[in-house]
Scaffold this motif. Structure first.
Motif, mmCIF file in Angstrom:
data_model
loop_
_atom_site.group_PDB
_atom_site.id
_atom_site.type_symbol
_atom_site.label_atom_id
_atom_site.label_comp_id
_atom_site.label_asym_id
_atom_site.label_seq_id
_atom_site.Cartn_x
_atom_site.Cartn_y
_atom_site.Cartn_z
ATOM 1 N N LEU A 148 7.736 2.749 1.558
ATOM 2 C CA LEU A 148 6.644 3.650 1.900
ATOM 3 C C LEU A 148 5.708 3.884 0.723
ATOM 4 O O LEU A 148 4.611 4.423 0.891
ATOM 5 N N GLY A 149 6.129 3.461 -0.466
ATOM 6 C CA GLY A 149 5.282 3.524 -1.646
ATOM 7 C C GLY A 149 4.748 2.172 -2.067
ATOM 8 O O GLY A 149 4.192 2.027 -3.164
ATOM 9 N N GLY A 150 4.932 1.160 -1.215
ATOM 10 C CA GLY A 150 4.425 -0.176 -1.522
ATOM 11 C C GLY A 150 5.319 -0.998 -2.430
ATOM 12 O O GLY A 150 4.869 -1.987 -3.017
ATOM 13 N N THR A 151 6.592 -0.611 -2.538
ATOM 14 C CA THR A 151 7.529 -1.320 -3.413
ATOM 15 C C THR A 151 8.517 -2.132 -2.583
ATOM 16 O O THR A 151 9.115 -1.607 -1.640
ATOM 17 N N LEU A 152 8.688 -3.403 -2.945
ATOM 18 C CA LEU A 152 9.703 -4.262 -2.347
ATOM 19 C C LEU A 152 10.888 -4.371 -3.301
ATOM 20 O O LEU A 152 10.737 -4.210 -4.517
ATOM 21 N N PRO A 203 5.669 0.381 7.582
ATOM 22 C CA PRO A 203 4.831 -0.703 7.056
ATOM 23 C C PRO A 203 5.352 -2.104 7.407
ATOM 24 O O PRO A 203 4.571 -3.057 7.442
ATOM 25 N N GLN A 204 6.653 -2.227 7.673
ATOM 26 C CA GLN A 204 7.210 -3.542 8.003
ATOM 27 C C GLN A 204 6.781 -4.041 9.375
ATOM 28 O O GLN A 204 6.971 -5.210 9.683
ATOM 29 N N ILE A 205 6.204 -3.148 10.192
ATOM 30 C CA ILE A 205 5.604 -3.598 11.444
ATOM 31 C C ILE A 205 4.096 -3.351 11.411
ATOM 32 O O ILE A 205 3.459 -3.215 12.447
ATOM 33 N N GLY A 206 3.550 -3.296 10.192
ATOM 34 C CA GLY A 206 2.111 -3.236 10.017
ATOM 35 C C GLY A 206 1.498 -1.859 10.114
ATOM 36 O O GLY A 206 0.275 -1.736 10.178
ATOM 37 N N ALA A 224 0.831 -1.201 0.000
ATOM 38 C CA ALA A 224 0.000 0.000 0.000
ATOM 39 C C ALA A 224 0.868 1.254 0.000
ATOM 40 O O ALA A 224 2.015 1.238 0.457
ATOM 41 N N GLN A 225 0.306 2.330 -0.516
ATOM 42 C CA GLN A 225 0.932 3.645 -0.373
ATOM 43 C C GLN A 225 0.729 4.085 1.071
ATOM 44 O O GLN A 225 -0.391 4.240 1.533
ATOM 45 N N ILE A 261 13.554 9.220 8.998
ATOM 46 C CA ILE A 261 13.008 9.941 7.850
ATOM 47 C C ILE A 261 11.490 9.866 7.886
ATOM 48 O O ILE A 261 10.907 8.808 8.128
ATOM 49 N N ILE A 262 10.857 11.005 7.653
ATOM 50 C CA ILE A 262 9.406 11.112 7.608
ATOM 51 C C ILE A 262 9.027 11.775 6.290
ATOM 52 O O ILE A 262 9.647 12.769 5.880
ATOM 53 N N ASN A 263 8.032 11.207 5.610
ATOM 54 C CA ASN A 263 7.568 11.717 4.313
ATOM 55 C C ASN A 263 8.740 11.927 3.337
ATOM 56 O O ASN A 263 8.861 12.991 2.712
ATOM 57 N N PRO A 264 9.600 10.912 3.148
ATOM 58 C CA PRO A 264 10.784 11.105 2.312
ATOM 59 C C PRO A 264 10.506 10.974 0.825
ATOM 60 O O PRO A 264 9.579 10.273 0.405
#
Length: 217
Positions: A173-177, A72-75, A36-37, A107-110
């Motif tokens: 943070l953009g849903g990309t692995l 996101p890695q901790i949900g 997810a974004q 980093i926040i909103n990078p």
């Protein structure tokens, strides 16, 4: 099934982590929050909650161990990550990968943009794809714009292995692995990587596994 990663979900996920009394589980590929974004941070948490969440993320990253961890890695679908690389490496490895120590930072909103067109190709892994590694072509240098944990807007240039860490964590943070950008023929279990391809560069793996040269940026 539809997953709504909205403000209510974010609030619930954060409270679950903060109230757990133990380090959170690092979610694995297939968990929908990883695709997810993530939501921008716009003050949804108090200063105390944000500081505590960052502390938990740092402890989780170090315990794993890893060199970065995204929320996101901790949900938690929030544009927040912590990064640190203080692990000892050989001089040969450090030289081949342009790897220098990276002090802990948040980093926040990078957002990152490549600086130049040079690419670097190396194996990388992910705490959310436990047990696997693959070669990813990444920009050798990037400019990162982000807010720190105090809300101060910052811009920094990163090169070498530090640039790789920055790109990897921001991508989360953009849903990309990382596997989305990897040479899939290079994919190796940790055991096979250690047995055959744990070299400072990827020349032997490129030849032995038959994957291509770096793709244009």
């Amino acid at each position: 099934m539809t997953f709504a990663f909205d403000a209510a979900y974010l609030r619930s996920a954060v409270e679950s982590v903060l109230d757990a009394g133990e380090l959170p589980v690092i979610v694995q590929a297939g968990h929908p929050v990883l695709r997810a974004q993530a939501l921008p941070f716009t003050g949804q948490l108090t200063d105390t909650e944000l500081a505590r969440l960052i502390e938990i993320m740092v402890d989780t990253m170090r315990a794993a161990p890893g060199v970065g961890l995204a929320a996101p890695q901790i949900g938690i679908p929030l544009q927040l990550a912590v990064l640190e690389d203080q692990y000892p490496v050989s001089e040969e490895n450090a030289a081949a990968r342009a790897r220098e120590p990276l002090e802990l930072f948040t980093i926040i909103n990078p957002r990152y943009t490549p600086s130049g067109t040079e690419l670097a190709s190396h194996y990388e892994g992910c705490l959310s794809m436990s047990g696997w590694q693959a070669v990813v072509d990444r920009a050798a240098a990037v400019d990162l714009a982000y807010d720190d944990e105090y809300g101060t807007a910052r811009t920094r240039r990163f090169t070498g292995w530090q640039a790789r860490i920055v790109q990897h964590e921001t991508d989360h943070l953009g849903g990309t692995l990382y596997i989305d950008k990897a040479h899939t023929r290079s994919l190796a279990s940790n055991a096979e990587y250690s047995r055959n391809w744990a070299n400072p560069d990827v020349a032997a793996a490129r030849s032995g596994l038959g994957f291509g040269t770096p793709r244009p940026a």
